[in-house]
Design a protein around this motif. Structure first.
Motif, short mmCIF file in Angstrom:
data_model
loop_
_atom_site.label_atom_id
_atom_site.label_comp_id
_atom_site.label_asym_id
_atom_site.label_seq_id
_atom_site.Cartn_x
_atom_site.Cartn_y
_atom_site.Cartn_z
N ALA A 49 -46.19 -13.54 30.17
CA ALA A 49 -45.92 -13.91 31.56
C ALA A 49 -47.10 -13.56 32.47
O ALA A 49 -47.46 -14.32 33.36
CB ALA A 49 -44.65 -13.21 32.04
N ASP A 50 -47.71 -12.39 32.23
CA ASP A 50 -48.81 -11.92 33.07
C ASP A 50 -50.13 -12.20 32.36
O ASP A 50 -50.62 -11.37 31.59
CB ASP A 50 -48.64 -10.42 33.36
N MET A 51 -50.70 -13.36 32.63
CA MET A 51 -51.95 -13.75 31.99
C MET A 51 -53.14 -13.19 32.77
O MET A 51 -53.20 -13.32 34.00
CB MET A 51 -52.07 -15.27 31.89
N ARG A 52 -54.08 -12.59 32.05
CA ARG A 52 -55.30 -12.08 32.66
C ARG A 52 -56.49 -12.60 31.85
O ARG A 52 -56.96 -11.94 30.92
CB ARG A 52 -55.30 -10.56 32.68
N PRO A 53 -56.96 -13.80 32.19
CA PRO A 53 -58.04 -14.41 31.41
C PRO A 53 -59.29 -13.53 31.37
O PRO A 53 -59.68 -12.94 32.38
CB PRO A 53 -58.30 -15.73 32.15
N GLN A 54 -59.91 -13.46 30.20
CA GLN A 54 -61.17 -12.74 30.01
C GLN A 54 -62.28 -13.78 29.86
O GLN A 54 -62.66 -14.15 28.75
CB GLN A 54 -61.08 -11.84 28.77
N ARG A 55 -62.79 -14.25 31.00
CA ARG A 55 -63.75 -15.35 30.98
C ARG A 55 -65.05 -14.98 30.27
O ARG A 55 -65.54 -15.73 29.42
CB ARG A 55 -64.07 -15.79 32.42
N ARG A 86 -57.37 -29.61 37.72
CA ARG A 86 -58.68 -28.98 37.59
C ARG A 86 -58.68 -27.96 36.46
O ARG A 86 -59.68 -27.79 35.77
CB ARG A 86 -59.07 -28.32 38.92
N ASN A 87 -57.58 -27.23 36.30
CA ASN A 87 -57.48 -26.27 35.20
C ASN A 87 -57.30 -26.95 33.86
O ASN A 87 -57.72 -26.42 32.83
CB ASN A 87 -56.30 -25.30 35.44
N LEU A 88 -56.65 -28.11 33.87
CA LEU A 88 -56.38 -28.80 32.62
C LEU A 88 -57.63 -29.48 32.06
O LEU A 88 -57.81 -29.56 30.85
CB LEU A 88 -55.27 -29.84 32.84
N ALA A 89 -58.48 -29.96 32.95
CA ALA A 89 -59.65 -30.71 32.49
C ALA A 89 -60.56 -29.90 31.57
O ALA A 89 -60.94 -30.39 30.50
CB ALA A 89 -60.43 -31.23 33.71
N PRO A 90 -60.92 -28.65 31.93
CA PRO A 90 -61.75 -27.88 30.99
C PRO A 90 -61.07 -27.64 29.65
O PRO A 90 -61.75 -27.62 28.61
CB PRO A 90 -61.99 -26.56 31.73
N LEU A 91 -59.75 -27.47 29.67
CA LEU A 91 -59.03 -27.25 28.41
C LEU A 91 -59.09 -28.48 27.53
O LEU A 91 -59.30 -28.37 26.31
CB LEU A 91 -57.57 -26.89 28.70
N VAL A 92 -58.93 -29.66 28.11
CA VAL A 92 -59.00 -30.89 27.34
C VAL A 92 -60.39 -31.10 26.76
O VAL A 92 -60.57 -31.42 25.58
CB VAL A 92 -58.58 -32.09 28.21
N VAL A 93 -61.41 -30.88 27.61
CA VAL A 93 -62.80 -31.03 27.15
C VAL A 93 -63.10 -30.02 26.04
O VAL A 93 -63.72 -30.34 25.02
CB VAL A 93 -63.77 -30.87 28.32
N GLY A 94 -62.65 -28.77 26.23
CA GLY A 94 -62.87 -27.73 25.22
C GLY A 94 -62.17 -28.05 23.91
O GLY A 94 -62.71 -27.82 22.83
N LEU A 117 -58.62 -18.44 23.34
CA LEU A 117 -57.44 -17.70 23.79
C LEU A 117 -57.80 -16.62 24.80
O LEU A 117 -57.11 -16.43 25.81
CB LEU A 117 -56.73 -17.07 22.59
N LEU A 118 -58.88 -15.89 24.53
CA LEU A 118 -59.33 -14.87 25.48
C LEU A 118 -59.72 -15.50 26.82
O LEU A 118 -59.39 -14.97 27.89
CB LEU A 118 -60.52 -14.10 24.90
N PHE A 119 -60.43 -16.60 26.75
CA PHE A 119 -60.90 -17.25 27.97
C PHE A 119 -59.75 -17.75 28.83
O PHE A 119 -59.78 -17.63 30.06
CB PHE A 119 -61.82 -18.43 27.60
N VAL A 120 -58.72 -18.28 28.19
CA VAL A 120 -57.62 -18.89 28.94
C VAL A 120 -56.51 -17.89 29.26
O VAL A 120 -56.01 -17.83 30.39
CB VAL A 120 -57.04 -20.08 28.15
#
Length: 295
Positions: free
Chosen positions: A71-77, A17-25, A115-118
């Motif tokens: 290591a500590d990712m904090r996505p900024q959607r 589910r997380n990979l699908a938006p990345l591929v589409v994007g 990059l910010l989003f992910v």
């Protein structure tokens, strides 16, 4: 065993589910920005003023790969979506206006938005050097380069003429033309303005400062020092050309020898910049030692 298999299946489903938006994007990114990137790559290959992009872009990719992911990712959607949407809008408007510089910058903006989003701000902070190098790889618009090149032409002409006079060579300066005895003339053209060496030295200053120096202040100082170094070296190059034309042969003012002279002077400028970076590094080490001693 059933519980373990169920947990593994859940992790796989979540990953998909997380990979699908990345591929589409990624597909949408390639479709939207393929043509601007193609034109940018053509300019890197064919335009002398943009040739540094052939080195900076792959180097930026390698530095980003070497730095890795935080290591500590904090996505900024929200912020990532806003930046990505703004970059797409900029790409559309620049395409309507046929304005290449902003169209190419929209590629960088869209990549930063993704990059910010992910990954979030931490990843951008880790990749600050590759990001700056990629931005520097985008050629400035012609109106900017022409505005910068003309004063550099005059400055190089003035410095070259002053150095020739210091060596007792009678010269007459008219704008960017140095007239020598015997009817010889040196035209300091836009290609000889030093803009290319200035752009290259600024890029090298960013790279050296990012890799060797630890404090932002010393990095900025090194970058500022790259400007007078480039101007001075270009003035010396004009002087050497006039000196060789007057004392040796007029044929040394153009052709292979002229190009070789330019490369040699750039190597000298790079050596000076490296020496300045070494001095700045020693100053940083002294400051660190004093802070440790006072702690």
């Amino acid at each position: 065993m059933t519980a373990i298999a169920e947990a593994a299946r859940v992790r796989v489903d979540v990953g998909r589910r997380n990979l699908a938006p990345l591929v589409v994007g990624a597909i949408a990114f390639v479709i939207l920005f393929a043509n601007p990137f193609r034109l940018l790559a053509i300019d890197w290959w064919t335009e002398p003023d943009a040739g540094h992009g052939l080195l900076l872009a792959p180097l930026a990719v390698w530095l980003a790969w070497k730095s890795g992911l935080v290591a500590d990712m904090r996505p900024q959607r929200v912020l990532g979506s806003l930046l990505l949407g703004g970059s797409v809008l900029l790409r559309y408007l620049a395409g309507l206006a046929a304005e290449m510089y902003t169209m190419r910058l929209s590629i960088v903006g869209a990549a930063l938005g993704i990059l910010l989003f992910v990954f979030g701000w931490r990843q951008l902070m880790r990749w600050w050097l590759p990001i700056v190098l990629v931005t520097l790889a985008v050629p400035l618009p012609s109106i900017v380069t022409n505005t910068i090149a003309l004063p550099l032409q005059f400055k190089a002409s003035q410095m070259g003429a002053a150095l020739l006079e210091a060596r007792h060579v009678p010269v007459r300066l008219a704008g960017n033309v140095i007239m020598l005895p015997g009817g010889h003339r040196l035209f300091v053209t836009e290609a000889c303005s030093g803009l290319r060496s200035l752009t290259a030295l600024l890029s090298l200053g960013v790279l050296i400062g990012g890799l060797w120096l630890r404090y932002p202040v010393t990095r900025v100082v090194l970058l500022a020092l790259a400007i007078p170094v480039a101007v001075l070296i270009n003035g010396v190059r004009v002087f050497l050309t006039g000196f060789l034309v007057f004392f040796v042969s007029p044929k040394l003012g153009d052709g292979f020898m002229h190009i070789t002279e330019g490369w040699l002077m750039f190597i000298v400028a790079f050596g000076i910049l490296g020496a300045l970076a070494w001095i700045a590094g020693r100053i940083e080490a002294r400051i660190a030692e004093r802070r440790t001693a006072n702690a």
